[in-house]
Structure formats: structure tokens, C-alpha cells
Design a protein around this motif. Structure first.
Motif, PDB file in Angstrom:
ATOM      1  N   SER A  48       6.379  42.234  80.467  1.00  0.00           N
ATOM      2  CA  SER A  48       5.380  43.034  81.178  1.00  0.00           C
ATOM      3  C   SER A  48       6.089  43.992  82.130  1.00  0.00           C
ATOM      4  CB  SER A  48       4.410  42.140  81.953  1.00  0.00           C
ATOM      5  OG  SER A  48       5.089  41.369  82.932  1.00  0.00           O
ATOM      6  N   GLY A  49       5.435  45.102  82.393  1.00  0.00           N
ATOM      7  CA  GLY A  49       6.061  46.139  83.214  1.00  0.00           C
ATOM      8  C   GLY A  49       6.551  45.622  84.543  1.00  0.00           C
ATOM      9  N   ASN A  50       5.711  44.850  85.220  1.00  0.00           N
ATOM     10  CA  ASN A  50       6.068  44.332  86.549  1.00  0.00           C
ATOM     11  C   ASN A  50       6.632  42.921  86.513  1.00  0.00           C
ATOM     12  OD1 ASN A  50       5.308  46.675  87.978  1.00  0.00           O
ATOM     13  ND2 ASN A  50       3.155  46.067  87.930  1.00  0.00           N
ATOM     14  N   ARG A  51       6.949  42.428  85.313  1.00  0.00           N
ATOM     15  CA  ARG A  51       7.550  41.100  85.137  1.00  0.00           C
ATOM     16  C   ARG A  51       6.670  39.992  85.725  1.00  0.00           C
ATOM     17  NH1 ARG A  51      11.851  44.676  86.052  1.00  0.00           N
ATOM     18  NH2 ARG A  51      13.623  44.479  84.592  1.00  0.00           N
ATOM     19  N   ASN A  52       5.367  40.137  85.564  1.00  0.00           N
ATOM     20  CA  ASN A  52       4.459  39.164  86.185  1.00  0.00           C
ATOM     21  C   ASN A  52       3.402  38.624  85.238  1.00  0.00           C
ATOM     22  OD1 ASN A  52       3.158  41.622  85.955  1.00  0.00           O
ATOM     23  ND2 ASN A  52       2.103  41.477  87.919  1.00  0.00           N
ATOM     24  N   ILE A  53       3.404  39.062  83.978  1.00  0.00           N
ATOM     25  CA  ILE A  53       2.386  38.647  83.012  1.00  0.00           C
ATOM     26  C   ILE A  53       3.079  38.356  81.689  1.00  0.00           C
ATOM     27  CG2 ILE A  53       0.335  39.376  81.702  1.00  0.00           C
ATOM     28  CD1 ILE A  53      -0.267  41.299  84.037  1.00  0.00           C
ATOM     29  N   SER A  54       2.738  37.244  81.073  1.00  0.00           N
ATOM     30  CA  SER A  54       3.254  36.930  79.744  1.00  0.00           C
ATOM     31  C   SER A  54       2.107  36.958  78.741  1.00  0.00           C
ATOM     32  CB  SER A  54       3.902  35.536  79.736  1.00  0.00           C
ATOM     33  OG  SER A  54       2.900  34.528  79.797  1.00  0.00           O
ATOM     34  N   CYS A  55       2.448  36.828  77.475  1.00  0.00           N
ATOM     35  CA  CYS A  55       1.397  36.702  76.456  1.00  0.00           C
ATOM     36  C   CYS A  55       0.495  35.508  76.783  1.00  0.00           C
ATOM     37  CB  CYS A  55       2.015  36.493  75.075  1.00  0.00           C
ATOM     38  SG  CYS A  55       3.178  37.766  74.548  1.00  0.00           S
ATOM     39  N   GLY A  56       1.111  34.451  77.320  1.00  0.00           N
ATOM     40  CA  GLY A  56       0.368  33.237  77.628  1.00  0.00           C
ATOM     41  C   GLY A  56      -0.593  33.366  78.792  1.00  0.00           C
ATOM     42  N   THR A  57      -0.495  34.424  79.575  1.00  0.00           N
ATOM     43  CA  THR A  57      -1.438  34.612  80.675  1.00  0.00           C
ATOM     44  C   THR A  57      -2.855  34.756  80.142  1.00  0.00           C
ATOM     45  OG1 THR A  57       0.279  35.727  81.977  1.00  0.00           O
ATOM     46  CG2 THR A  57      -2.014  36.016  82.699  1.00  0.00           C
ATOM     47  N   GLY A  74      -5.672  41.677  83.617  1.00  0.00           N
ATOM     48  CA  GLY A  74      -4.256  41.679  83.292  1.00  0.00           C
ATOM     49  C   GLY A  74      -3.466  42.104  84.510  1.00  0.00           C
ATOM     50  N   GLU A  75      -2.875  43.295  84.453  1.00  0.00           N
ATOM     51  CA  GLU A  75      -2.158  43.817  85.616  1.00  0.00           C
ATOM     52  C   GLU A  75      -3.128  43.940  86.791  1.00  0.00           C
ATOM     53  OE1 GLU A  75       0.346  44.498  88.127  1.00  0.00           O
ATOM     54  OE2 GLU A  75       1.136  44.319  86.084  1.00  0.00           O
ATOM     55  N   GLY A  76      -2.684  43.479  87.950  1.00  0.00           N
ATOM     56  CA  GLY A  76      -3.539  43.495  89.131  1.00  0.00           C
ATOM     57  C   GLY A  76      -4.282  42.201  89.355  1.00  0.00           C
ATOM     58  N   GLY A  77      -3.970  41.191  88.544  1.00  0.00           N
ATOM     59  CA  GLY A  77      -4.587  39.885  88.711  1.00  0.00           C
ATOM     60  C   GLY A  77      -3.587  38.844  89.165  1.00  0.00           C
ATOM     61  N   LEU A  78      -4.086  37.798  89.796  1.00  0.00           N
ATOM     62  CA  LEU A  78      -3.266  36.681  90.246  1.00  0.00           C
ATOM     63  C   LEU A  78      -3.938  35.384  89.815  1.00  0.00           C
ATOM     64  CD1 LEU A  78      -2.575  37.769  93.953  1.00  0.00           C
ATOM     65  CD2 LEU A  78      -0.961  37.912  92.039  1.00  0.00           C
ATOM     66  N   GLY A  79      -3.132  34.425  89.339  1.00  0.00           N
ATOM     67  CA  GLY A  79      -3.693  33.145  88.954  1.00  0.00           C
ATOM     68  C   GLY A  79      -3.924  33.070  87.462  1.00  0.00           C
ATOM     69  N   SER A 162       3.033  54.808  86.808  1.00  0.00           N
ATOM     70  CA  SER A 162       4.197  55.142  87.634  1.00  0.00           C
ATOM     71  C   SER A 162       4.731  54.019  88.507  1.00  0.00           C
ATOM     72  CB  SER A 162       3.893  56.364  88.532  1.00  0.00           C
ATOM     73  OG  SER A 162       3.549  57.478  87.744  1.00  0.00           O
ATOM     74  N   GLU A 163       4.214  52.787  88.354  1.00  0.00           N
ATOM     75  CA  GLU A 163       4.725  51.752  89.256  1.00  0.00           C
ATOM     76  C   GLU A 163       5.934  51.008  88.703  1.00  0.00           C
ATOM     77  OE1 GLU A 163       1.520  49.136  90.160  1.00  0.00           O
ATOM     78  OE2 GLU A 163       1.528  48.128  88.250  1.00  0.00           O
ATOM     79  N   ASN A 164       6.328  51.249  87.471  1.00  0.00           N
ATOM     80  CA  ASN A 164       7.564  50.685  86.936  1.00  0.00           C
ATOM     81  C   ASN A 164       8.028  51.573  85.775  1.00  0.00           C
ATOM     82  OD1 ASN A 164       6.567  49.551  84.264  1.00  0.00           O
ATOM     83  ND2 ASN A 164       5.215  48.460  85.677  1.00  0.00           N
ATOM     84  N   GLU A 165       9.227  51.332  85.287  1.00  0.00           N
ATOM     85  CA  GLU A 165       9.787  52.220  84.264  1.00  0.00           C
ATOM     86  C   GLU A 165       9.024  52.140  82.945  1.00  0.00           C
ATOM     87  OE1 GLU A 165      12.106  48.375  83.536  1.00  0.00           O
ATOM     88  OE2 GLU A 165      10.950  49.353  85.122  1.00  0.00           O
ATOM     89  N   ILE A 166       8.380  51.006  82.688  1.00  0.00           N
ATOM     90  CA  ILE A 166       7.607  50.862  81.453  1.00  0.00           C
ATOM     91  C   ILE A 166       6.320  51.677  81.541  1.00  0.00           C
ATOM     92  CG2 ILE A 166       6.538  49.252  79.843  1.00  0.00           C
ATOM     93  CD1 ILE A 166       9.631  48.933  80.228  1.00  0.00           C
ATOM     94  N   SER A 167       5.588  51.510  82.629  1.00  0.00           N
ATOM     95  CA  SER A 167       4.325  52.245  82.765  1.00  0.00           C
ATOM     96  C   SER A 167       4.569  53.752  82.842  1.00  0.00           C
ATOM     97  CB  SER A 167       3.546  51.753  83.992  1.00  0.00           C
ATOM     98  OG  SER A 167       4.241  52.001  85.194  1.00  0.00           O
ATOM     99  N   ARG A 168       5.681  54.148  83.443  1.00  0.00           N
ATOM    100  CA  ARG A 168       5.990  55.587  83.491  1.00  0.00           C
ATOM    101  C   ARG A 168       6.250  56.135  82.090  1.00  0.00           C
ATOM    102  NH1 ARG A 168       8.635  54.083  88.331  1.00  0.00           N
ATOM    103  NH2 ARG A 168      10.640  53.797  87.239  1.00  0.00           N
ATOM    104  N   ARG A 184      13.137  50.015  76.449  1.00  0.00           N
ATOM    105  CA  ARG A 184      13.347  49.526  77.816  1.00  0.00           C
ATOM    106  C   ARG A 184      13.007  48.025  77.899  1.00  0.00           C
ATOM    107  NH1 ARG A 184      14.028  53.466  81.766  1.00  0.00           N
ATOM    108  NH2 ARG A 184      13.781  55.624  81.022  1.00  0.00           N
ATOM    109  N   LEU A 185      11.924  47.625  77.222  1.00  0.00           N
ATOM    110  CA  LEU A 185      11.591  46.199  77.205  1.00  0.00           C
ATOM    111  C   LEU A 185      12.653  45.405  76.452  1.00  0.00           C
ATOM    112  CD1 LEU A 185       7.744  46.404  76.510  1.00  0.00           C
ATOM    113  CD2 LEU A 185       8.831  45.625  78.615  1.00  0.00           C
TER     114      LEU A 185
END
Length: 427
Positions: A48-57, A74-79, A162-168, A184-185
Motif C-alpha cells: 500500500s502507498g502508505n504502508r498501512n493496508i494489506s490485502c487482508g485489511t 481503505g486509505e484513511g481508515g484505522l482498525g 500526492s501523499e506518497n510516491e505511489i499515489s503521485r 515502485r511497489l
């Protein structure tokens, strides 16, 4: 192939057709070393772009290989699961537009169309996706190609603009090539010695590219969530008995209720597209420049007006565990879903609002609050409404319970760690 059985119910003798038992020949072969590598990549947030989400999420065995939400974050979620909430420091731009589908039996040969709208498909001469020829090459299977979509989606895994190199890279439309999002991934994975060693062992001589990564993940999914040892499977093989209520449910499902007209075959799906009048919620399926909240389903793929509001028939394997139900997860209760699914026109007039949603500043019910939109959904429905008696719903529920395969939920489990060292999503 179909088999004909004769069973004596508390009803007259009924001659009915049922699917043949599932066998190994129904599935693609997998390599244990590739599966082991794919398992780590599936659970590793490094993709994931921000290294915080996997397929398993969003595809977690604790939630039937979905996420337990009607529409996920997805992005922008916690838990995890229904407890997932908005990140106050980096809130999501919108909910994911459709319910997270289950991953059951996707290694079977017959699964040649994926996503609720079927926008990717295996053809005799290759793959068809909305991404174009350059994006369709190199994937071993359709399931492998499916992985290209979440990692490139700002709402799912790539991250906001624009918040990481992947999203850019995604925002600039640079997907392939040395500066593309895919490379990049893949570079992140190549830079981890443990992954480099595992790739050499599992796929000797193959470069660590995004397609190699996705091929490994696909083999893991195929092996991990094969599901064909349910009570219904045992019954089809003549190796087990079912209770009377479940047998009555089978008689309804494969007989008078007509469920098998669409939910046919060994995995209870015809892989077709049908307008069944499901309530719609959330942001809908629209381009960023569009302002509506509608989801036109298959129509967005074909442009054929006859496909408006048609969605792919889901497999019913482990369906009791895969809620919320419906392409937008409008139903948190499977019994209510069954009742309304049989008589969708009447149900639309009083659609439930018990969806499982994380709190957020979203207009989730724009479509259902608009009489013209709900009328259009109702007008697209084909067939007649059938009002189910409560005892019929009970019988159908008993049958669906026989499709639950307890041995399929946690074959290898979530790894204790992954080579990136990043945190894992656990139940």
C-alpha cells in the motif's frame, strides 16, 4: 455436469437436479512454495502507498474473507472490520463504493469474470480489463490481474493524491515503466533480502516485478480459500446427511423458489449479471468529475441499457459468514436479505437502513432518498416478486448453513510477522 437425485421429503417425491460434487479437476494447480510467498505478500502492508493496508485489511477470514462492513474504508481508515473508523489525521475522501467480495474458490477454472460489474474477464486470447493492453500482459491468471486495481486506487491502497510516491505516480498516470507505481511497489519488495531469497526459491530466474508479486498472491488466495468440504458437499458425495429443515430448503432452492436459476453450478453462481433491485448507498460508482451517487452496475462496462443496475451473481459458499449482503452491503441480516431478495419491488419501497458503516461525514442515502432513482432501480428488475413464508425463509437459511465450510476459514492463519516488519491486521 449435473446429477439427478431422488429424495423423500415430508412432501411428495421430488426429482431434482443438483451440481456434481467438486473435484480437484475443477481447480488450477498451485505450488506450495509460491503459495507460502503469496501468503506473506497478501498480509504485508508494504504493497500500500502508505504502508498501512494489506490485502487482508479488506479480505479477512474473521469476516468471511470480506471486511464486515457494508462499504469499507481503505486509505484513511484505522482498525479492522466493523470497528474500522476514520483516521482523524488523514480522513478518507469517500467510502469504497462497493461491498468487499469474498475470496472463496477463486482458483476454480469457472471463475473467468471478476468484480461486481465483471469489468475484468478471461477471454480465449487473453484478458480484458479497463486498463488497456499494456496493463493486461504478464499476469498468469485473471485473479492475479485483479490485484492491479486495489493497489492503484486512492480510496483503497494507493493513498490520497500526492501523499506518497505511489499515489503521485498513479495521479500522473504513470503505472508501468521504471518510475511507474507498479515498479515502485515491486522495488520495495526487491529491497528486502528475505523476499528476494523467497522469490528465487519459489520462482527461480523470474524478476521481482509487480506481476510476479500478484501471481504469488493469487496462488495463495486460490489455495487458502478453496472451500468444498461443507456439509452440502459431503451430502452431494453421499458421505453425510442433512436435517429435514435443510432438505426442505434444498427443495425450495433448487425447486419452487427458483433460486438456482441464477445460483447454479457447483459454487451456486451462473457468473451472470442480473438486476435484482438491491438498495444502493454510499458514493456510487462514478468518475471523480461526476457528481451523482448512482451505481449503474454492468452498464458501466457494456454501455447497454439492458445492463443498468445489473450485478454479478455471487457464489453462495460460506454466505452466512460474508455479510453484510448485497453489492452495496445494504443488509446486515441475511434472513431479511432473503425475504426481500425474493420480492425486491415491494422491498425497495421500504428498504432497510441497517447497513454496517463507520461514522463519517458522508451522504450515504442519496439514492434511496430520491424517488426517481429508486423508481429506476425498480423498473430494471426482471421476473416476478415471490413472497416467502417465514417457514420458507427458515428452510432456505438452513440450506445456506450447509454451505458453510468450517475447514476453509483458517488453513494457514495470519503470519506472526512479515519480511517488511510492518504491523499486521489481526482480529
Amino acid at each position: 455436469m449435473l446429477r439427478v437425485f431422488l429424495f423423500l421429503f415430508a412432501l411428495p417425491v421430488a426429482a431434482m437436479e443438483f451440481p456434481a460434487p467438486v473435484t480437484d479437476a475443477d481447480y488450477r494447480a498451485t505450488d506450495p512454495e509460491v503459495v507460502a510467498l503469496g501468503r506473506l505478500l497478501f498480509w504485508d502492508p508494504i504493497l500500500s502507498g502508505n504502508r498501512n493496508i494489506s490485502c487482508g485489511t479488506c479480505h479477512h477470514p474473521a469476516f468471511g474473507t470480506g471486511d464486515g462492513l457494508s462499504l469499507g474504508l481503505g486509505e484513511g481508515g484505522l482498525g479492522l472490520g466493523p470497528e474500522r473508523v476514520m483516521d482523524p489525521e488523514n480522513p478518507p475522501e469517500q467510502r469504497i463504493p462497493r461491498n468487499a467480495p469474498g475470496l472463496w474458490n477463486l482458483g476454480a477454472h469457472e471463475f473467468d469474470t471478476l468484480f461486481h460489474d465483471g469489468r475484468i474477464e478471461a477471454l480465449a486470447d487473453g484478458l480484458r480489463t479497463p486498463m488497456g493492453d499494456e496493463m493486461e500482459a504478464g499476469f498468469a491468471t485473471l485473479l492475479s490481474a485483479q490485484t492491479m486495481f486495489p493497489v492503484l486506487s486512492a480510496d483503497e491502497m494507493a493513498g490520497h493524491y500526492s501523499e506518497n510516491e505511489i499515489s503521485r505516480a498513479v495521479r500522473q498516470g504513470i503505472i508501468t515503466g521504471p518510475d511507474g507505481a507498479w515498479d515502485r511497489l515491486a522495488g520495495r519488495v526487491r529491497d528486502i533480502p528475505a523476499y528476494a531469497e523467497m522469490f528465487e526459491d519459489a520462482m527461480p530466474g523470474r524478476d521481482i516485478t509487480f506481476t510476479a508479486i500478484s501471481d504469488a498472491i493469487a496462488q495463495f488466495v486460490e489455495a487458502e480459500w478453496r472451500s468444498d468440504t461443507s456439509p452440502f458437499d459431503a451430502w452431494l458425495r453421499g458421505e453425510g446427511d442433512l436435517n429435514q429443515t435443510a432438505l426442505e430448503g434444498i427443495e425450495l432452492f433448487y425447486g419452487s423458489a427458483g433460486c438456482a436459476a441464477c445460483h447454479s453450478g457447483p459454487f451456486q453462481t451462473d457468473h451472470g449479471f442480473h438486476a435484482m433491485g438491491q438498495p444502493q448507498l454510499g458514493p456510487g460508482k462514478a468518475a471523480r468529475f461526476e457528481t451523482h451517487a448512482r451505481d449503474d452496475g454492468r452498464f458501466r462496462v457494456t454501455g447497454d441499457a439492458a445492463d443498468r443496475f445489473a450485478f454479478r451473481t455471487p457464489s453462495l459458499r460460506n454466505v452466512t459468514e460474508t455479510g453484510p449482503w448485497g453489492h452495496a452491503g445494504a443488509y446486515a441480516n441475511l434472513r431479511s436479505f432473503l425475504r426481500d431478495h425474493a420480492a425486491p419491488r415491494a422491498a425497495l419501497a421500504d428498504a432497510p437502513r441497517d447497513a454496517v458503516l463507520s461514522d463519517g461525514p458522508f451522504e450515504d442515502w442519496r439514492i434511496m432518498d430520491d424517488p426517481a432513482e429508486t423508481a429506476a432501480i425498480a423498473a430494471a428488475i426482471r421476473g416476478t416478486d415471490r413472497v416467502l413464508a417465514e417457514e420458507e425463509v427458515t428452510a432456505l437459511m438452513a440450506f445456506l448453513e450447509t454451505l458453510r465450510d468450517p475447514d476453509a476459514f483458517d488453513r494457514s492463519g495470519i503470519p506472526a510477522t512479515v519480511p517488511s516488519g510492518l504491523n499486521l491486521d489481526r482480529d
